[in-house]
Scaffold this motif. Structure first.
Motif, mmCIF file in Angstrom:
data_model
loop_
_atom_site.group_PDB
_atom_site.id
_atom_site.type_symbol
_atom_site.label_atom_id
_atom_site.label_comp_id
_atom_site.label_asym_id
_atom_site.label_seq_id
_atom_site.Cartn_x
_atom_site.Cartn_y
_atom_site.Cartn_z
ATOM 1 N N THR A 225 42.781 47.958 57.626
ATOM 2 C CA THR A 225 41.784 48.116 58.695
ATOM 3 C C THR A 225 41.176 49.512 58.701
ATOM 4 N N LYS A 322 37.369 35.246 66.015
ATOM 5 C CA LYS A 322 37.838 36.340 66.866
ATOM 6 C C LYS A 322 39.349 36.311 67.089
ATOM 7 N N THR A 349 37.373 44.118 62.466
ATOM 8 C CA THR A 349 36.105 44.644 63.002
ATOM 9 C C THR A 349 35.640 45.817 62.144
ATOM 10 N N SER A 355 31.853 42.156 61.893
ATOM 11 C CA SER A 355 33.267 41.860 61.613
ATOM 12 C C SER A 355 33.364 40.908 60.427
#
Length: 602
Positions: A225, A322, A349, A355
């Motif tokens: 990430t 999501k 994201t 995203s």
């Protein structure tokens, strides 16, 4: 951000990870190897113990065989048969004593130990006098028959043999029981060791999961990430400053390092929200045969060629952008080959309004195939048992129908004919002719007695009155006497332990039918001339043994032919004895004879 990523990369040490993985694999390999060594040792030990118990059990059979042969010898008057029977007895004595010495003093060829536990040593010392008494008395009987002595002179010797043989059997049962006890103690100890190894292995796996896999997975997710975010920002800021350019270069190096690790360890790819593949790992690409030709296709279309499976994946990507998703999916490629994946979709994201999905998979095809194979084998086993029960049911119905037809024929051809003759004879009596009337009356008396005898025979075959009136011992005694008269065979019954108890009626009738079927099989199929039925009991067990000197059979061959008459006969015996919570044992030697033993708890 740059500082945070550098710290994360520093914490995520691949060398340390490699060392942890090597340590984990070596630990598991050692526990598996140790477990296999213990299992192999257990198997060898159990094989030796089972051979000892089997040979010890055979000693009981040989002692009973010797007694049977001596009893048979004493009934022979033909010199040729007497000589043959003496040879058989000598052979039995030789085998019996050789095996007993091997059990007591050890034998390298048979892998029998020389040393025993104090309890076994004491039991072998106690049984030796009875063994010697049986051998010496048997040799005296044989010598007497060789010298042409009368069988009557052997009766006291035979009683001595029977007395010592009964003591030998009891003591041999104690030896076998001691062998079983010691074997059970070994198995218990070995089982505890295996449990300890299993517990240690599970503990190692749990520790590896807690301190290796979970932290590694967490660090990878965090690092991915942060690296993705850093890469996007570095590309934008690199145009404005050299400092940011240097940061970008460092981030690219970190990303390459991470990418190399992921390419060679994980099945992963990056997917846009519309299903387009952004990047796919090398290992994952090889698994699904992904090439440049598929570059314009979306992730579901590359993963599977089945439209239904494509729709399912597209729906997950749309609905779980999501929240993410995790589960097992089944895929089919263009060659119609199946693959099972444990798939996780993790939302990542990139920017505030941008995203993507990180897809991480594990190939679980082997495990799924194994589960399906287990299910298939269970279904086949259930189907086989159902078919076997159908065969048994049809055979039972067929036997019942045959029995009813036989009884009907007996009544029609025997009793019916005699009743018809009785009717005509009564109608033909002329009271005016007293002499002929008296003759016919005498004939009618004889015919009435024959009718009564026929009715008693039919009712005896259906349900012997002795069974309901006096119990199993009286009914088996009557059965052996009647069959001996009808067939001319030498059928003997011995109540060795003077059993005189009454059992449940269901147990008694089933025991009677089992004994009746075993004797009939010995007469009909084994071509036996001598049949010995022995009954003995203890506080908790009743045992009935049927020995014959017929031609015997191969038990393994009969078990394979479950649909044949002989195979179904053995199967019926097993089903009937299980119905009353008993057990049946078959022991047959080709050319020598057969022993069938029924054991029932009392």
């Amino acid at each position: 951000m740059k500082k945070s990523i550098s710290e994360t990369a520093k914490n995520f040490n691949f060398k340390k990870l490699k060392q942890r993985y090597i340590f984990a694999l070596v630990t598991i390999a050692i526990t598996v190897l140790l477990s296999q060594l213990v299992v192999q040792y257990n198997i060898n030990t159990q094989l030796d113990d089972s051979r000892l118990i089997n040979i010890s059990g055979r000693q009981r059979m040989l002692s009973q065989k010797l007694v049977k042969e001596i009893l048979i010898l004493n009934t022979f008057t033909n010199p040729v048969k007497t000589a043959e029977q003496i040879q058989t007895i000598d052979s039995t004595i030789s085998l019996w004593t050789t095996t007993q010495n091997a059990l007591q003093f050890g034998d390298k060829k048979l892998n029998f130990p020389k040393e025993h536990s104090p309890k076994l040593t004491e039991l072998y010392q106690n049984i030796s006098p009875n063994l010697q008494q049986i051998i010496q008395t048997s040799e005296q009987i044989v010598q007497n028959r060789k010298s042409g002595g009368s069988p009557v002179l052997n009766q006291p010797l035979i009683k001595r043999v029977l007395y010592n043989q009964e003591l030998f059997l009891k003591k041999m049962n104690q030896i076998v029981g001691q062998y079983e006890t010691e074997a059970f103690q070994k198995v218990t100890l070995q089982r505890n060791i295996e449990y300890a190894i299993l517990a240690f292995t599970l503990l190692v796996l749990l520790l590896e999961l807690q301190f290796i896999f979970k932290p590694t997975n967490k660090n990878i997710e965090e690092l991915i990430t942060k690296l993705l975010t850093s890469e996007k920002k570095a590309l934008k800021l690199a145009y404005n400053t050299e400092i940011l350019s240097e940061s970008k270069e460092n981030s690219v190096k970190e990303l390459k390092s991470l990418n190399y690790a992921m390419e060679n360890t994980l099945l992963y790819c990056r997917v846009a929200n519309d299903g387009t593949i952004i990047h796919i790992g090398e290992k994952f690409a090889k698994l699904i045969n992904y090439t440049a030709f598929h570059a314009d296709k979306k992730f579901p279309e590359v993963l599977t060629s089945v439209e239904k499976e494509q729709h399912f994946l597209s729906r997950i990507i749309t609905e779980k952008q999501k929240s993410g998703w995790q589960g097992e999916i089944h895929l089919t490629n263009k060659d119609n080959e199946s693959t099972w994946l444990d798939l996780s979709m993790i939302p990542v994201t990139i920017r505030k309004q941008e995203s993507e999905l990180l897809v991480i998979c594990f190939d679980i095809t082997v495990r799924k195939n194994a589960e399906q194979e287990v299910e298939r084998l269970n279904a086949e086993n259930i189907a086989e048992k159902i078919n076997q029960q159908k065969i048994i049911s049809s055979k039972i119905i067929e036997n019942q129908e045959n029995e009813q037809n036989r009884i009907a024929r007996e009544i029609h051809d025997g009793i019916g004919q005699m009743l018809t003759g009785l009717k005509f004879s009564l109608e033909s009596i002329n009271l005016d002719d007293k002499e002929k009337s008296a003759q016919k009356i005498e004939y009618l008396k004889k015919l009435s007695l024959d009718i009564i005898k026929g009715v008693r025979t039919a009712t005896f075959n259906l349900m012997p009155p002795e069974l309901s009136d006096h119990g199993i011992v009286s009914s088996i005694t009557k059965l052996t006497v009647e069959l001996s008269k009808l067939t001319g065979k030498n059928i003997l019954f011995y109540n060795k332990s003077d059993f005189n108890q009454r059992l449940d009626s269901l147990i008694e009738i089933n025991l009677y039918r089992l004994t009746q079927e075993a004797i009939n099989n010995a007469i009909k199929y084994a071509d036996s001339s001598h049949i010995i039925v022995q009954l003995s009991h203890s506080n908790s067990l009743l045992s009935i043994t049927i020995d014959d000197n017929g031609k015997g059979f191969d038990l393994a061959t009969v078990d394979q032919k479950k649909t044949s008459e002989s195979g179904m006969g053995l199967l019926f015996m097993k089903e009937r004895i299980q119905y009353i919570n008993g057990r049946v044992f078959f022991n047959s030697i080709l050319g020598e004879g057969t022993r069938i033993t029924f054991n029932i708890p009392i």
